[in-house]
Design a protein around this motif. Structure first.
Motif, mmCIF file in Angstrom:
data_model
loop_
_atom_site.group_PDB
_atom_site.id
_atom_site.type_symbol
_atom_site.label_atom_id
_atom_site.label_comp_id
_atom_site.label_asym_id
_atom_site.label_seq_id
_atom_site.Cartn_x
_atom_site.Cartn_y
_atom_site.Cartn_z
ATOM 1 N N GLN A 70 0.827 -1.209 0.000
ATOM 2 C CA GLN A 70 0.000 0.000 0.000
ATOM 3 C C GLN A 70 0.863 1.263 0.000
ATOM 4 O OE1 GLN A 70 -2.910 0.198 3.157
ATOM 5 N NE2 GLN A 70 -3.415 2.323 2.738
ATOM 6 N N ALA A 71 1.917 1.278 0.805
ATOM 7 C CA ALA A 71 2.809 2.445 0.846
ATOM 8 C C ALA A 71 3.460 2.674 -0.514
ATOM 9 C CB ALA A 71 3.874 2.250 1.920
ATOM 10 N N ALA A 72 3.843 1.599 -1.183
ATOM 11 C CA ALA A 72 4.447 1.735 -2.509
ATOM 12 C C ALA A 72 3.443 2.285 -3.514
ATOM 13 C CB ALA A 72 4.988 0.386 -2.971
ATOM 14 N N VAL A 73 2.222 1.798 -3.464
ATOM 15 C CA VAL A 73 1.164 2.308 -4.342
ATOM 16 C C VAL A 73 0.948 3.799 -4.101
ATOM 17 C CG1 VAL A 73 -1.339 2.283 -4.692
ATOM 18 C CG2 VAL A 73 -0.056 0.137 -4.730
ATOM 19 N N GLU A 74 0.825 4.192 -2.854
ATOM 20 C CA GLU A 74 0.566 5.592 -2.527
ATOM 21 C C GLU A 74 1.735 6.489 -2.924
ATOM 22 O OE1 GLU A 74 -0.366 5.226 1.598
ATOM 23 O OE2 GLU A 74 -2.484 4.728 1.225
ATOM 24 N N ALA A 75 2.960 5.986 -2.767
ATOM 25 C CA ALA A 75 4.128 6.767 -3.172
ATOM 26 C C ALA A 75 4.169 6.974 -4.679
ATOM 27 C CB ALA A 75 5.403 6.074 -2.695
ATOM 28 N N LEU A 76 3.853 5.935 -5.435
ATOM 29 C CA LEU A 76 3.820 6.063 -6.895
ATOM 30 C C LEU A 76 2.756 7.049 -7.337
ATOM 31 C CD1 LEU A 76 4.317 2.332 -7.901
ATOM 32 C CD2 LEU A 76 5.800 4.220 -8.590
ATOM 33 N N VAL A 77 1.595 7.001 -6.716
ATOM 34 C CA VAL A 77 0.515 7.917 -7.071
ATOM 35 C C VAL A 77 0.905 9.350 -6.750
ATOM 36 C CG1 VAL A 77 -1.839 8.593 -6.497
ATOM 37 C CG2 VAL A 77 -1.280 6.192 -6.854
ATOM 38 N N SER A 78 1.556 9.539 -5.614
ATOM 39 C CA SER A 78 1.942 10.885 -5.193
ATOM 40 C C SER A 78 3.033 11.478 -6.084
ATOM 41 C CB SER A 78 2.420 10.845 -3.738
ATOM 42 O OG SER A 78 2.866 12.116 -3.324
ATOM 43 N N GLY A 79 4.017 10.669 -6.434
ATOM 44 C CA GLY A 79 5.176 11.210 -7.135
ATOM 45 C C GLY A 79 5.282 10.896 -8.603
ATOM 46 N N TRP A 80 4.514 9.884 -9.067
ATOM 47 C CA TRP A 80 4.661 9.436 -10.453
ATOM 48 C C TRP A 80 3.302 9.228 -11.119
ATOM 49 C CZ3 TRP A 80 7.875 8.144 -6.490
ATOM 50 C CH2 TRP A 80 9.257 8.320 -6.678
ATOM 51 N N HIS A 81 2.295 10.042 -10.780
ATOM 52 C CA HIS A 81 0.978 9.791 -11.361
ATOM 53 C C HIS A 81 0.917 10.140 -12.849
ATOM 54 C CE1 HIS A 81 0.622 14.001 -9.884
ATOM 55 N NE2 HIS A 81 -0.045 14.168 -11.007
ATOM 56 N N ASP A 82 1.914 10.869 -13.359
ATOM 57 C CA ASP A 82 1.950 11.160 -14.795
ATOM 58 C C ASP A 82 2.628 10.052 -15.591
ATOM 59 O OD1 ASP A 82 0.668 13.599 -14.492
ATOM 60 O OD2 ASP A 82 2.539 14.682 -14.150
ATOM 61 N N ASP A 83 3.186 9.109 -14.915
ATOM 62 C CA ASP A 83 3.847 7.980 -15.585
ATOM 63 C C ASP A 83 2.777 6.988 -16.040
ATOM 64 O OD1 ASP A 83 5.168 5.569 -16.186
ATOM 65 O OD2 ASP A 83 6.797 6.026 -14.800
ATOM 66 N N PRO A 84 2.731 6.658 -17.328
ATOM 67 C CA PRO A 84 1.683 5.714 -17.787
ATOM 68 C C PRO A 84 1.773 4.349 -17.110
ATOM 69 C CG PRO A 84 3.305 6.130 -19.523
ATOM 70 C CD PRO A 84 3.562 7.130 -18.446
ATOM 71 N N GLY A 85 2.946 4.002 -16.593
ATOM 72 C CA GLY A 85 3.068 2.736 -15.896
ATOM 73 C C GLY A 85 2.327 2.702 -14.576
ATOM 74 N N THR A 86 2.074 3.881 -14.009
ATOM 75 C CA THR A 86 1.370 3.929 -12.726
ATOM 76 C C THR A 86 -0.077 3.473 -12.882
ATOM 77 O OG1 THR A 86 2.808 5.708 -11.934
ATOM 78 C CG2 THR A 86 0.714 5.405 -10.797
ATOM 79 N N VAL A 87 -0.746 3.919 -13.937
ATOM 80 C CA VAL A 87 -2.131 3.508 -14.162
ATOM 81 C C VAL A 87 -2.211 1.990 -14.344
ATOM 82 C CG1 VAL A 87 -4.154 3.758 -15.630
ATOM 83 C CG2 VAL A 87 -2.685 5.712 -15.221
ATOM 84 N N SER A 88 -1.285 1.453 -15.102
ATOM 85 C CA SER A 88 -1.280 0.003 -15.312
ATOM 86 C C SER A 88 -1.085 -0.738 -14.005
ATOM 87 C CB SER A 88 -0.171 -0.380 -16.299
ATOM 88 O OG SER A 88 -0.378 0.218 -17.551
ATOM 89 N N LEU A 89 -0.196 -0.231 -13.169
ATOM 90 C CA LEU A 89 0.032 -0.882 -11.878
ATOM 91 C C LEU A 89 -1.201 -0.811 -10.995
ATOM 92 C CD1 LEU A 89 3.004 -1.185 -9.661
ATOM 93 C CD2 LEU A 89 1.084 0.041 -8.655
ATOM 94 N N LEU A 90 -1.879 0.331 -10.984
ATOM 95 C CA LEU A 90 -3.078 0.463 -10.159
ATOM 96 C C LEU A 90 -4.163 -0.516 -10.606
ATOM 97 C CD1 LEU A 90 -3.280 4.339 -9.839
ATOM 98 C CD2 LEU A 90 -2.496 2.731 -8.112
ATOM 99 N N ARG A 91 -4.343 -0.638 -11.913
ATOM 100 C CA ARG A 91 -5.312 -1.611 -12.425
ATOM 101 C C ARG A 91 -4.919 -3.033 -12.018
ATOM 102 N NH1 ARG A 91 -8.706 -0.180 -16.694
ATOM 103 N NH2 ARG A 91 -8.520 1.959 -17.453
ATOM 104 N N ASN A 92 -3.632 -3.292 -12.086
ATOM 105 C CA ASN A 92 -3.140 -4.605 -11.690
ATOM 106 C C ASN A 92 -3.420 -4.888 -10.225
ATOM 107 O OD1 ASN A 92 -0.597 -5.917 -10.213
ATOM 108 N ND2 ASN A 92 -0.798 -6.915 -12.211
ATOM 109 N N ARG A 93 -3.244 -3.892 -9.370
ATOM 110 C CA ARG A 93 -3.472 -4.084 -7.936
ATOM 111 C C ARG A 93 -4.962 -4.270 -7.632
ATOM 112 N NH1 ARG A 93 -0.567 -6.829 -5.929
ATOM 113 N NH2 ARG A 93 -0.370 -7.343 -8.112
ATOM 114 N N ILE A 94 -5.818 -3.560 -8.331
ATOM 115 C CA ILE A 94 -7.253 -3.722 -8.114
ATOM 116 C C ILE A 94 -7.696 -5.127 -8.497
ATOM 117 C CG2 ILE A 94 -9.519 -2.999 -8.965
ATOM 118 C CD1 ILE A 94 -8.426 -0.147 -9.081
ATOM 119 N N ALA A 95 -7.131 -5.616 -9.574
ATOM 120 C CA ALA A 95 -7.538 -6.934 -10.056
ATOM 121 C C ALA A 95 -6.861 -8.076 -9.312
ATOM 122 C CB ALA A 95 -7.240 -7.046 -11.551
ATOM 123 N N GLY A 96 -5.612 -7.836 -8.845
ATOM 124 C CA GLY A 96 -4.836 -8.963 -8.388
ATOM 125 C C GLY A 96 -4.370 -8.963 -6.954
#
Length: 224
Positions: A90-116
Motif C-alpha cells: 500500500q505504501a508503494a502504491v501511494e508513493a507512486l501515485v503521489s510522485g509518479w501519477h503522470d507515468d503511464p506505468g502507474t495507471v497500469s500498476l493500479l489496475r493490476n493491484r485492483i484486479a490482483g
C-alpha cells in the motif's frame, strides 16, 4: 561526528530489533541523504529487511528524497506487487501515485493491484487513486462500478460507491446504479453509502423518495 553514519548503517542492517533498524533508516535518510551510500542501503532495506515497518520506512524515504533517482520508481513498482506485507504494498502504491501519477506505468500498476492484490487495503488505495487522478477516463468509471459490484470485501465496494457517486454525479446512469447497490449489496455499509449518496445528490429525482421509503421499512439491517 564522522563515526555516526557508519554506526547508523551498521544498526540499520544488523540490529536485532526492528524499531532500532527503522530509526537508523530514518536518521540516515534525513541527515545523510547526500551520502552516496545512503540510497543503496535504503534500497536494500526496502527489499530485504524482515520487518514490514523497516521496509516501509525505507520506501517512503526513497520516494520523498530520491524522487529523481531512476532506480526509485522501479523499486516502488516491485514492492507494490511483490512485497509479502500489505502495508508495504500500500505504501508503494501511494508513493507512486503521489510522485509518479503522470507515468503511464502507474495507471497500469493500479489496475493490476485492483484486479490482483489479495488484500483489501491495497485494492482500496489503488481504487481511490484512480478515482482522484484519472476520473476523466470513462474506463475508470466502469472499473469502479465493476469493483463495487464484485469485490469480495465490503470496504472496497463501499469506497467504490462513494467515488462513483461523488465523481460521476452527472452521468445519467449513476443514480440507477446506486439504486441497485442500495438494494442488492449483501453488506449493510455499502447499501447505507448508496442510500446516503442518493439522498444527498439525487433528492430531486422522483425515484429517490420511493426507494428510501422501501429501504426504511424492508431492509434487514438497522443502520440502513
Amino acid at each position: 561526528d564522522p563515526g555516526t553514519a557508519p554506526l547508523l548503517r551498521d544498526r540499520a542492517t544488523t540490529d536485532w530489533h526492528e524499531s532500532v533498524r527503522e530509526a537508523a533508516v530514518e536518521a540516515l535518510a534525513t541527515g545523510w541523504h547526500d551520502d552516496p551510500g545512503t540510497a543503496p542501503l535504503l534500497h536494500d532495506r526496502a527489499s530485504t529487511d524482515q520487518d514490514e515497518w523497516v521496509r516501509r520506512s525505507a520506501l517512503e524515504a526513497l520516494a520523498a528524497r530520491w524522487h529523481d533517482d531512476p532506480a526509485t520508481a522501479p523499486l516502488l513498482h516491485t514492492r507494490a506487487t511483490a512485497d509479502r506485507h500489505e502495508d508495504v504494498r500500500q505504501a508503494a502504491v501511494e508513493a507512486l501515485v503521489s510522485g509518479w501519477h503522470d507515468d503511464p506505468g502507474t495507471v497500469s500498476l493500479l489496475r493490476n493491484r485492483i484486479a490482483g492484490d489479495w488484500h483489501e487495503s491495497v485494492r482500496q488505495a489503488a481504487m481511490e487513486a484512480l478515482a482522484v487522478f484519472w476520473h476523466g477516463d470513462p474506463a475508470i468509471a466502469q472499473l469502479l462500478r465493476s469493483c463495487a459490484a464484485t469485490d469480495h470485501h465490503w470496504d472496497v465496494r463501499h469506497t467504490a460507491v462513494l467515488a462513483v457517486a461523488a465523481l460521476w454525479h452527472d452521468d445519467p446512469d449513476t443514480a440507477l446504479w446506486l439504486r441497485e447497490r442500495a438494494t442488492t449489496d449483501w453488506h449493510e455499509s455499502v447499501r447505507q453509502a448508496a442510500i446516503e449518496a442518493l439522498a444527498t445528490g439525487w433528492h430531486d429525482d422522483p425515484g429517490t423518495a420511493p426507494l428510501l421509503r422501501d429501504r426504511a421499512t424492508t431492509d434487514s439491517h438497522e443502520s440502513v
